[in-house]
Write a protein that holds these residues in place. Structure first.
Motif, short mmCIF file in Angstrom:
data_model
loop_
_atom_site.label_atom_id
_atom_site.label_comp_id
_atom_site.label_asym_id
_atom_site.label_seq_id
_atom_site.Cartn_x
_atom_site.Cartn_y
_atom_site.Cartn_z
N ALA A 1 2.71 0.91 -8.06
CA ALA A 1 3.52 -0.13 -8.70
C ALA A 1 3.87 -1.27 -7.76
CB ALA A 1 4.80 0.50 -9.26
N ASP A 2 3.71 -1.08 -6.46
CA ASP A 2 3.95 -2.13 -5.47
C ASP A 2 2.68 -2.88 -5.09
OD1 ASP A 2 6.72 -1.61 -5.26
OD2 ASP A 2 6.32 0.07 -3.92
N GLY A 3 1.58 -2.58 -5.77
CA GLY A 3 0.32 -3.25 -5.47
C GLY A 3 -0.36 -2.72 -4.23
N CYS A 4 0.03 -1.54 -3.76
CA CYS A 4 -0.61 -0.92 -2.60
C CYS A 4 -1.73 0.02 -3.03
CB CYS A 4 0.42 -0.16 -1.77
SG CYS A 4 1.60 -1.23 -0.90
N VAL A 5 -2.62 0.27 -2.11
CA VAL A 5 -3.82 1.08 -2.35
C VAL A 5 -3.53 2.54 -2.04
CG1 VAL A 5 -6.17 1.50 -1.54
CG2 VAL A 5 -5.37 -0.85 -1.91
N PRO A 6 -3.64 3.45 -3.01
CA PRO A 6 -3.44 4.87 -2.74
C PRO A 6 -4.72 5.53 -2.23
CG PRO A 6 -3.80 4.56 -5.07
CD PRO A 6 -3.83 3.19 -4.45
N SER A 7 -4.60 6.77 -1.80
CA SER A 7 -5.75 7.51 -1.27
C SER A 7 -6.87 7.61 -2.29
CB SER A 7 -5.32 8.90 -0.82
OG SER A 7 -4.39 8.81 0.25
N LEU A 8 -6.51 7.69 -3.56
CA LEU A 8 -7.51 7.80 -4.62
C LEU A 8 -8.47 6.61 -4.59
CD1 LEU A 8 -8.23 9.61 -7.11
CD2 LEU A 8 -6.83 8.05 -8.47
N MET A 9 -7.93 5.41 -4.39
CA MET A 9 -8.79 4.23 -4.31
C MET A 9 -9.65 4.25 -3.07
SD MET A 9 -6.38 1.08 -5.70
CE MET A 9 -7.57 -0.16 -5.16
N VAL A 10 -9.11 4.74 -1.97
CA VAL A 10 -9.90 4.87 -0.75
C VAL A 10 -11.12 5.74 -1.01
CG1 VAL A 10 -9.91 5.70 1.64
CG2 VAL A 10 -7.88 4.53 0.74
N ASP A 11 -10.93 6.86 -1.66
CA ASP A 11 -12.03 7.77 -1.95
C ASP A 11 -13.07 7.12 -2.86
OD1 ASP A 11 -10.79 9.70 -0.43
OD2 ASP A 11 -9.90 10.74 -2.15
#
Length: 378
Positions: free
Chosen positions: A32-42
């Motif tokens: 919700a803050d526009g940050c990239v979670p680990s899921l997107m990294v994968d």
């Protein structure tokens, strides 16, 4: 000279492993803050064999947001979260640009802390905005005052600077798909009578100023532009797309940019009404073709010189190892439209790589059958 989709390509001082580009695809899986979670990294790490990845549309300010759970590049925390992703792609030998975006009128006050979306002119798009509480009718946007436009430009400048901190290899400025810069470019949405409206040169002014700002942070050879001359998405049209976009591409050609990335046709169809070879010839640099390409069509475009690189959307979504599958004529997995937007691993990081002689997939098609669908490109 024989040109091949799988041959290396030199782009802005970078050696790409092949001429296949993973197109930017909004998937609504940031936090919700526009940050990239680990899921997107994968997700991006899995697809790093693409010659170039163009990361999904990334907002340049809180004012630029148009959808829930989309990533941004306007805070240090966002840049740090992207850094984990770019490091992962680089560790796999990949190259990655980020697409910088301002949604303009394609938003809703509930996404903007109650503020009215902005646009070149006070013209609402048809349809509904996607919000955290479900679809809501688009509102009439507020026409930007001329003295506000330097601030818009500065949003792109700051985002480009943060993209360096985030470890990207370059920038793609999103000037298509009915978002703010495209709203200025096309005369159906730009009814201004000041220096940013009227003639094609005036309507291009905001794009030129955004590019000037981005190129203060990056060499021009690491900056690309996304254009969608006849895409009707987000209620867009133009009185003379052939003439206007030939002019725009001719002007962009003199900048020495990394590339022009052109959606040929509309997002919902492979039908084409413009002469894209004529558009391609107006731009002297690298031309990336996009929209409904399969292996045979992509190879033919590269061989004929109609494209230098070819961008694939939905096929990369469902096939993280698309480069290998195309190179070895392996069957393709079919994408699940129910998982395009939002959610978790399902339909995002769980599409398997090809194993042995048979792909372990939920559904298969042949390459010849893979056609464009209304996928997650935004």
């Amino acid at each position: 000279m024989h040109l091949d989709l799988f041959a290396p390509f030199e782009l802005g001082g970078l050696t790409l492993a092949n001429r296949m580009v993973m197109a930017p695809m909004t998937r609504n899986r940031a936090d919700a803050d526009g940050c990239v979670p680990s899921l997107m990294v994968d997700h991006y790490r899995q697809r790093a064999t693409a010659g170039l990845i163009v990361a999904e549309s990334t907002t340049v300010s809180p004012q630029a947001v148009g959808y829930p759970f989309t990533p941004g590049l306007h805070t240090a925390a966002q840049a740090a979260s992207w850094r984990r992703l770019t490091d992962a792609v680089h560790a796999e030998g990949g190259r990655i640009f980020v697409q910088l975006q301002h949604c303009g009128r394609v938003s809703h006050p509930s996404l903007l802390d109650g503020q009215v979306p902005v646009a070149p002119s006070a013209l609402a798009p048809a349809g509904q905005a996607v919000t955290y509480t479900g679809p809501q009718d688009f509102v009439t946007p507020r026409a930007l005052d001329a003295d506000e436009l330097p601030g818009i430009v500065d949003q792109f400048r700051r985002a480009a600077a943060l993209a360096k901190q985030a470890g990207f290899d370059g920038i793609e400025v999103h000037a298509g798909n009915g978002y703010l810069i495209d709203q200025f470019l096309r005369d159906q949405t730009n009814h201004r009578t000041d220096a940013y409206g009227g003639s094609a040169a005036n309507r291009m002014r905001l794009l030129n100023e955004a590019l000037d700002a981005v190129c203060e942070q990056w060499p021009a050879e690491r900056v690309g532009v996304r254009l969608t001359p006849e895409n009707g998405f987000n209620s867009m049209s133009d009185s003379d797309p052939q003439g206007h976009f030939e002019y725009f591409l001719g002007q962009l050609s003199a900048r020495g940019l990394a590339y022009a990335h052109v959606l040929e046709g509309g997002m919902a169809t492979t039908a084409v009404s413009l002469d894209y070879r004529a558009l391609r010839e107006r731009f002297a640099g690298t031309y990336i073709a996009n929209n409904g390409y399969n292996l045979a069509r992509a190879q033919a475009a590269v061989h004929a010189g109609d494209a230098d690189l070819v961008a694939f959307g939905t096929p990369f979504l469902a096939n993280p190892d698309l480069v290998r599958r195309y190179r070895e004529n392996l069957p393709l997995a079919a994408a699940d439209p129910a998982t395009f937007y939002g959610g978790g691993e399902a339909g995002y990081t769980d599409y398997p790589f090809h194993q042995g002689d048979a792909a372990q997939t939920r559904a298969l098609t042949t390459q010849a059958d893979v056609q464009a669908v209304a996928g997650p490109a935004r």
